[in-house]
Design an enzyme around this catalytic site. Structure first.
Site, mmCIF file in Angstrom:
data_model
loop_
_atom_site.group_PDB
_atom_site.id
_atom_site.type_symbol
_atom_site.label_atom_id
_atom_site.label_comp_id
_atom_site.label_asym_id
_atom_site.label_seq_id
_atom_site.Cartn_x
_atom_site.Cartn_y
_atom_site.Cartn_z
ATOM 1 N N GLU A 213 0.796 -1.094 0.068
ATOM 2 C CA GLU A 213 -0.079 0.069 -0.140
ATOM 3 C C GLU A 213 0.862 1.287 -0.005
ATOM 4 O O GLU A 213 2.094 1.280 0.204
ATOM 5 C CB GLU A 213 -1.052 -0.009 1.283
ATOM 6 C CG GLU A 213 -0.479 -0.106 2.581
ATOM 7 C CD GLU A 213 -1.446 -0.198 3.689
ATOM 8 O OE1 GLU A 213 -2.558 -0.871 3.375
ATOM 9 O OE2 GLU A 213 -0.810 0.109 4.745
ATOM 10 N N ARG A 315 -7.521 -7.585 20.998
ATOM 11 C CA ARG A 315 -7.162 -8.003 22.504
ATOM 12 C C ARG A 315 -6.721 -6.894 23.140
ATOM 13 O O ARG A 315 -6.864 -5.800 22.908
ATOM 14 C CB ARG A 315 -5.526 -8.694 22.160
ATOM 15 C CG ARG A 315 -4.573 -7.851 21.404
ATOM 16 C CD ARG A 315 -3.366 -8.344 21.222
ATOM 17 N NE ARG A 315 -2.568 -7.527 20.228
ATOM 18 C CZ ARG A 315 -1.735 -6.625 20.474
ATOM 19 N NH1 ARG A 315 -1.711 -5.809 21.433
ATOM 20 N NH2 ARG A 315 -1.093 -6.027 19.332
#
Lengths: 478, 216
Positions: A213, A315
């Site tokens: 990207e 998380r």
């Protein structure tokens, strides 16, 4: 609420924080450790708070059977993965909940860990929910020719945009934590970087997929801390964090909450509007995908104030404490240290309702978290191995220090830094009413820190304390 | 100059090593009825595909893992008190007294004869892909090394850096590490034999073959 026994499938300071949260919430705990970690703080704390019966030596933190065998032997009812290791391993999360003696996984449902654990899949999900994402590929690239063509397109696009020095980012699609990422400035060098990242991914992540990207320069790295209850119907955020101070390997070193401080600093864009947009997008996406535990939405904000979602961490994160210290929940008896995000995660993981809405959550002051590591910032942040001979700090009401290293004075038994893990030594979180006060306190904390040791070559142990001190003055400037 | 005779005498004075058999992971231990003094065999077969004598079983998550002798020898002591108990990883189960074979004696002597290139620090070591491919294709002795050759990838605390060989030009005669395992600083990674010394090494090999008596 029923009393549970949580198996803490982690080590070091995060294991210690989980352990303390268990005690606060009235739950039992069981800790695991490896031979290399026998001196670690979590082992000492578990022994101190629970006795030797709560400790089990295992061969590896990364062996799921070890964790589950200890869970059975100790009659644990839930597993807390902490961060790293199994925290984002959906196979482990699935195995925990779908076995003959099912356990509770303190984290999101395994399907969410799977779907949001892959950066590229997250990008697709985000685009489907109208969340802005970084221009580039939205699926893993396995073919070298295709990768080269995509890189050519991105370089040409940047040239059209008038960017003098174009750059492409090559990332291992299953990677994270700043590992397996490289920048390419020259198309001629793209192939070798691509192959290196692909080999790294194959060796360490068992997946050769690579994401390509546009590299956005001079961006700020912001995060939104989301808390959502089981079922995914209610979610709130605990504000934003700015994690732009990183090592060369893109690993965070200082985190500040909130992400921008428009009250005291001037920005070239509407900073308050950006913070509002990213929190709104994060909570909306959480509700749309049915997210059901603690998670972090990570954002890139360009110098023009354009936010792009980078990834979702399913998380607890190292830096959760800095959001906690600046957050308050109305009607809750949270102490001066703010919200204990880990205790909230355990509560939500065990199926308790959130019990409050966004209107009940407020943020106050500025928090700064310093990650103190044995590394040499002057030598590309190379980790430094050795022993710590003196370690201590001045306790203050505005300071929290989380560390697995024992407090030591010269002459005490030194602490050996284990080489199998990141060389994290401590996290120091300071809080102030304003950015200026927080920075002053940060400098005071780092100035009063005693940290001495010897590396494996017999030279003084190198740490990043001076680097952290120097970077404190320019925090949140953009 | 290498004194092979003296080294052989030294090894003859203490011709065995004691091998501690430890649990590789947690689990419930079940011994198979061996007693001190019993003889056990190590793994055998062309690719060591036949495991050694079964010593105990370790059951974890309903998976029974056989713990087998890693070398031929004699059982010295067994920790019978662990029978039927859930044990931690790394718990010692028993000790085997293993008498050194010709190959092992040769390996020990060669370590003194070859130029050892050692790990500069504790880390995980890997051969660079080109060297790894050559070793896989033609064996370790097919690879020539020279000063400055990029040979290893050092993986330490999740960061990888290249490591070049330094020392005399020669062929890799022995590899002393397993890729991906932690190697302590100062431990040998490879033993290199300069081409001028190949005859001397061959002589050492033939002397050990002829003079060492295997006791087991």
């Amino acid at each position: 609420m029923a009393r549970h026994t949580l198996l803490i499938a982690n080590r070091g300071e995060i294991a210690m924080r989980i352990l303390r949260a268990c005690v606060t919430l009235g739950h039992d705990f069981v800790c695991v450790y490896t031979t290399a970690d026998a001196q670690s703080g979590h082992v000492r704390l578990a022994r101190e708070l629970g006795g030797p019966d709560r400790l089990f030596r295992i061969n590896s933190y990364q062996d799921p059977s070890e964790i589950l065998a200890v869970a059975d032997a100790s009659q644990a009812t839930a597993v807390h993965p902490g961060y790293g290791f199994f925290a984002e391993d959906f196979r482990f999360a699935r195995r925990v909940v779908e076995r003959q003696r099912p356990l509770i996984f303190i984290g999101p449902s395994w399907t969410l860990v799977r779907d949001l654990g892959d950066k590229i899949n997250t990008k697709r999900i985000a685009r489907a929910h109208s969340v802005p994402t970084i221009p580039g590929s939205d699926r893993p690239i396995y073919d070298e020719m295709e990768a080269v063509e995509l890189a050519q397109t991105i370089f040409a696009f940047q040239q059209d945009q008038g960017i003098a020095e174009g750059c492409v980012l090559v990332k291992a699609s299953a990677g994270g934590g700043g590992m397996g990422i490289e920048e390419v400035y020259d198309l001629d060098k793209f192939r070798s970087v691509y192959r290196r990242i692909r080999n790294y991914a194959k060796r360490n992540l068992s997946d050769e997929g690579v994401l390509i990207e546009q590299r956005i320069f001079d961006f700020n790295h912001l995060e939104v801390q989301v808390l959502a209850e089981r079922g995914g119907k209610n979610a709130v955020h605990l504000g934003t964090r700015n994690c732009s101070v990183q090592s060369l390997g893109r690993q965070k070193r200082i985190e500040v909450a909130p992400g921008f401080d428009p009250a005291s600093l001037t920005y070239a864009f509407d900073a308050a509007g950006v913070l509002d947009a990213i929190t709104r997008h994060s909570v909306n996406m959480s509700l749309q995908v049915g997210y059901d535990n603690v998670g972090t939405w990570e954002w890139i904000v360009t110098p023009r104030g354009e936010p792009f979602l980078m990834e979702v961490n399913t998380r607890i994160q190292v830096e959760n404490g800095v959001s906690g210290v600046t957050s308050r929940i109305q009607g809750r008896a949270d102490g001066a240290d703010g919200v204990d995000v880990i205790a909230e995660q355990i509560r939500l993981g065990l199926g308790e309702p959130l019990g409050y809405t966004q209107q009940n959550v407020s943020t106050t002051g500025v928090g700064i978290e310093y990650r103190i590591l044995a590394e040499d910032p002057l030598d590309r942040f190379t980790p430094c191995l050795g022993r710590i001979e003196a370690f201590g700090w001045v306790a203050e009401p505005w300071l929290q220090v989380f560390t697995q290293v024992p407090t030591l004075q010269l002459g005490d038994e030194p602490y050996e830094i284990p080489m199998d893990f990141d060389p994290n030594l401590a996290l120091g979180i300071v809080w102030g009413q304003s950015l200026d006060e927080a920075r002053a306190r940060g400098v005071e904390f780092l100035g009063g820190l005693v940290l001495q040791g010897t590396d494996t070559r017999g030279e003084p142990l190198r740490t990043n304390v001076d680097f952290l001190k120097n970077r404190t003055q320019t925090l949140l400037h953009f | 100059m290498l004194n092979v005779k003296e080294m052989l005498e030294e090894l003859n004075a203490s011709p065995y090593e004691e091998i501690e058999i430890r649990t590789p992971h947690t689990g419930v231990v079940e011994f198979v009825g061996l007693a001190p003094g019993d003889r056990v065999n190590g793994p055998s077969g062309k690719w060591l595909e036949r495991p050694g004598t079964l010593l105990a079983n370790l059951t974890r998550e309903k998976n029974k893992k056989p713990i087998c002798a890693t070398q031929k020898g004699q059982v010295m002591d067994i920790r019978a008190e662990l029978e039927g108990r859930f044990v931690e990883a790394g718990e010692r189960l028993l000790t085997i007294r293993h008498f050194l074979s010709k190959e092992e004696v040769l390996g020990r002597i060669l370590k003194k004869a070859l130029h050892l290139f050692c790990a500069p620090e504790r880390a995980k070591y890997y051969f660079v892909p080109e060297i790894d491919a050559k070793i896989k294709a033609g064996g370790e002795q097919s690879v020539k090394v020279r000063e400055g050759l990029d040979m290893f990838i050092v993986s330490r605390m999740k960061r990888e850096t290249p490591l070049s060989y330094s020392g005399p030009e020669g062929i890799i005669y022995a590899v002393y590490f397993q890729q991906g395992d932690n190697v302590d600083g100062g431990q040998p990674l490879i033993g290199v034999c300069p081409e001028s010394q190949l005859t001397l090494i061959q002589d050492v090999v033939s002397r050990v073959q002829g003079e060492w008596e295997e006791r087991d």
